[in-house]
Design a protein around this motif. Structure first.
Motif, short mmCIF file in Angstrom:
data_model
loop_
_atom_site.label_atom_id
_atom_site.label_comp_id
_atom_site.label_asym_id
_atom_site.label_seq_id
_atom_site.Cartn_x
_atom_site.Cartn_y
_atom_site.Cartn_z
N LEU A 1 0.82 -1.21 0.00
CA LEU A 1 0.00 0.00 0.00
C LEU A 1 0.86 1.27 0.00
O LEU A 1 0.56 2.23 -0.71
N GLY A 2 1.92 1.27 0.79
CA GLY A 2 2.81 2.43 0.82
C GLY A 2 3.45 2.69 -0.53
O GLY A 2 3.56 3.84 -0.98
N ALA A 3 3.89 1.62 -1.20
CA ALA A 3 4.51 1.77 -2.52
C ALA A 3 3.49 2.23 -3.56
O ALA A 3 3.79 3.08 -4.41
N LEU A 4 2.27 1.69 -3.49
CA LEU A 4 1.23 2.09 -4.44
C LEU A 4 0.90 3.57 -4.32
O LEU A 4 0.67 4.25 -5.32
N ALA A 5 0.88 4.07 -3.09
CA ALA A 5 0.58 5.49 -2.88
C ALA A 5 1.65 6.38 -3.51
O ALA A 5 1.34 7.36 -4.20
N GLN A 6 2.92 6.03 -3.28
CA GLN A 6 4.01 6.81 -3.87
C GLN A 6 3.98 6.73 -5.40
O GLN A 6 4.17 7.73 -6.10
N GLY A 7 3.71 5.53 -5.91
CA GLY A 7 3.65 5.36 -7.36
C GLY A 7 2.48 6.10 -7.98
O GLY A 7 2.58 6.63 -9.10
N ALA A 8 1.35 6.16 -7.26
CA ALA A 8 0.18 6.88 -7.77
C ALA A 8 0.47 8.38 -7.88
O ALA A 8 0.00 9.05 -8.81
N ILE A 9 1.24 8.91 -6.93
CA ILE A 9 1.64 10.32 -7.04
C ILE A 9 2.50 10.50 -8.29
O ILE A 9 2.37 11.49 -9.02
N GLY A 10 3.37 9.53 -8.54
CA GLY A 10 4.18 9.57 -9.76
C GLY A 10 3.31 9.57 -11.00
O GLY A 10 3.56 10.32 -11.96
N ASP A 11 2.26 8.75 -11.01
CA ASP A 11 1.33 8.71 -12.15
C ASP A 11 0.67 10.06 -12.37
O ASP A 11 0.50 10.51 -13.52
N ALA A 12 0.27 10.71 -11.27
CA ALA A 12 -0.38 12.02 -11.39
C ALA A 12 0.58 13.05 -11.99
O ALA A 12 0.20 13.85 -12.85
N PHE A 13 1.83 13.02 -11.55
CA PHE A 13 2.81 13.96 -12.11
C PHE A 13 3.09 13.66 -13.59
O PHE A 13 3.32 14.59 -14.38
N MET A 14 3.08 12.39 -13.96
CA MET A 14 3.27 12.05 -15.38
C MET A 14 2.14 12.65 -16.21
O MET A 14 2.37 13.18 -17.31
N GLN A 15 0.92 12.57 -15.71
CA GLN A 15 -0.22 13.13 -16.43
C GLN A 15 -0.13 14.65 -16.51
O GLN A 15 -0.64 15.26 -17.45
N LEU A 16 0.50 15.25 -15.54
CA LEU A 16 0.70 16.71 -15.55
C LEU A 16 1.94 17.10 -16.35
O LEU A 16 2.31 18.28 -16.39
N GLU A 17 2.59 16.10 -16.96
CA GLU A 17 3.80 16.29 -17.76
C GLU A 17 4.95 16.86 -16.93
O GLU A 17 5.80 17.60 -17.44
N GLN A 18 4.97 16.49 -15.66
CA GLN A 18 6.08 16.84 -14.78
C GLN A 18 6.89 15.56 -14.55
O GLN A 18 6.86 14.94 -13.49
N THR A 19 7.61 15.18 -15.60
CA THR A 19 8.24 13.86 -15.65
C THR A 19 9.33 13.68 -14.60
O THR A 19 9.49 12.59 -14.04
N SER A 20 10.07 14.72 -14.33
CA SER A 20 11.14 14.62 -13.34
C SER A 20 10.57 14.29 -11.96
O SER A 20 11.09 13.43 -11.24
N GLU A 21 9.46 14.98 -11.60
CA GLU A 21 8.81 14.69 -10.32
C GLU A 21 8.24 13.28 -10.31
O GLU A 21 8.29 12.57 -9.30
N ALA A 22 7.70 12.88 -11.46
CA ALA A 22 7.14 11.53 -11.56
C ALA A 22 8.21 10.47 -11.29
O ALA A 22 8.01 9.53 -10.52
#
Length: 255
Positions: A166-187
């Protein structure tokens, strides 16, 4: 034969007697000093007895107050929050498994219905409880699926868990959101955080693949290649391993 003392010289017995007198005098002074100190301490205690008792009473009240809070406020609140979470959690679970009408189910999970709290209500009304923490996660995933990426990030960043998956999924989901915002470095940073959270056969190959994709987008081909190699070496049976060669080919084709 007569004996005598030279001028300025005292016999041994006289000298010892004088030394003993000096020691007794010093001892008396020490005890006198101790008596004076004890008397002063007793006087201070007597003069400040009300203050001392007040401090002791305040500490005792604080301890009793904390124990009372845990027993009569925190524990009942945890139970109430868990009961309230049950209702929107059902909508959330249905949305995750649904093949249609997912958006409406995620929205019901967020807002609640029929007079029941939604996930967002629980995060506010029961802040600090375990149920509110889980509600932050479910709300973040719901908002991510509804393409409300900044809001999803805000909710997921308030979630914390030591659970390997669950902890890893939460961090990865934030990465997915940043990818959608085209903030690839943050992702990429959050995908790396997900990888650092735990190493398991479910989340690790998933986020190795996503980290590789983000690294390719950033032109970090060596880093991407290392992620792909790790998938092939450590997780050869994972779904992501099947697409590893294709990703490598795509990456090499851009040279």
């Amino acid at each position: 034969m007569a004996t005598y003392n030279k001028r300025g010289y005292k016999g041994k017995n006289v000298e010892e007697s004088q030394q003993l007198q000096n020691e007794n005098s010093t001892t008396a002074e020490v005890f006198s000093s101790l008596d004076e100190g004890a008397s002063k301490t007793e006087a201070w205690v007597a003069a400040n007895q009300t203050y001392i008792l007040g401090v002791i009473g305040a500490v005792a009240l604080a301890v009793l107050g904390y124990l009372g809070y845990v027993q009569f406020v925190q524990k009942p609140q945890e139970a109430t929050a868990a009961n309230e979470l049950f209702y929107p959690q059902q909508y959330f679970d249905q949305a995750i498994n649904a093949t249609q009408a997912k958006d409406s189910l995620f929205q019901l999970a967020l807002d609640g219905a029929e007079g029941k709290y939604g996930l967002l209500d629980i995060t506010k009304e029961y802040a600090g409880t375990k149920a509110a923490n889980l509600a932050h996660y479910a709300a973040g995933i719901s908002l991510l699926n509804l393409q409300k990426y900044p809001e999803a990030i805000a909710e997921l960043e308030q979630f914390s868990s030591d659970d390997a998956v669950l902890g890893a999924l939460a961090q990865g989901a934030i990465g997915d959101a940043f990818m959608q915002l085209e903030q690839t470095s943050e992702a990429l940073s959050y995908y790396q955080s997900a990888l650092g959270h735990s190493n398991n056969e479910f989340t690790t190959p998933k986020f190795l693949h996503k980290a590789a994709v983000a690294a390719v987008a950033l032109g970090q081909k060596e880093k991407a290649a290392s992620y792909i190699a790790q998938i092939k070496t450590d997780f050869p049976n994972a779904l992501e391993a099947a697409g590893a060669d294709a990703l490598l080919g795509l990456m090499n084709g851009d040279k």
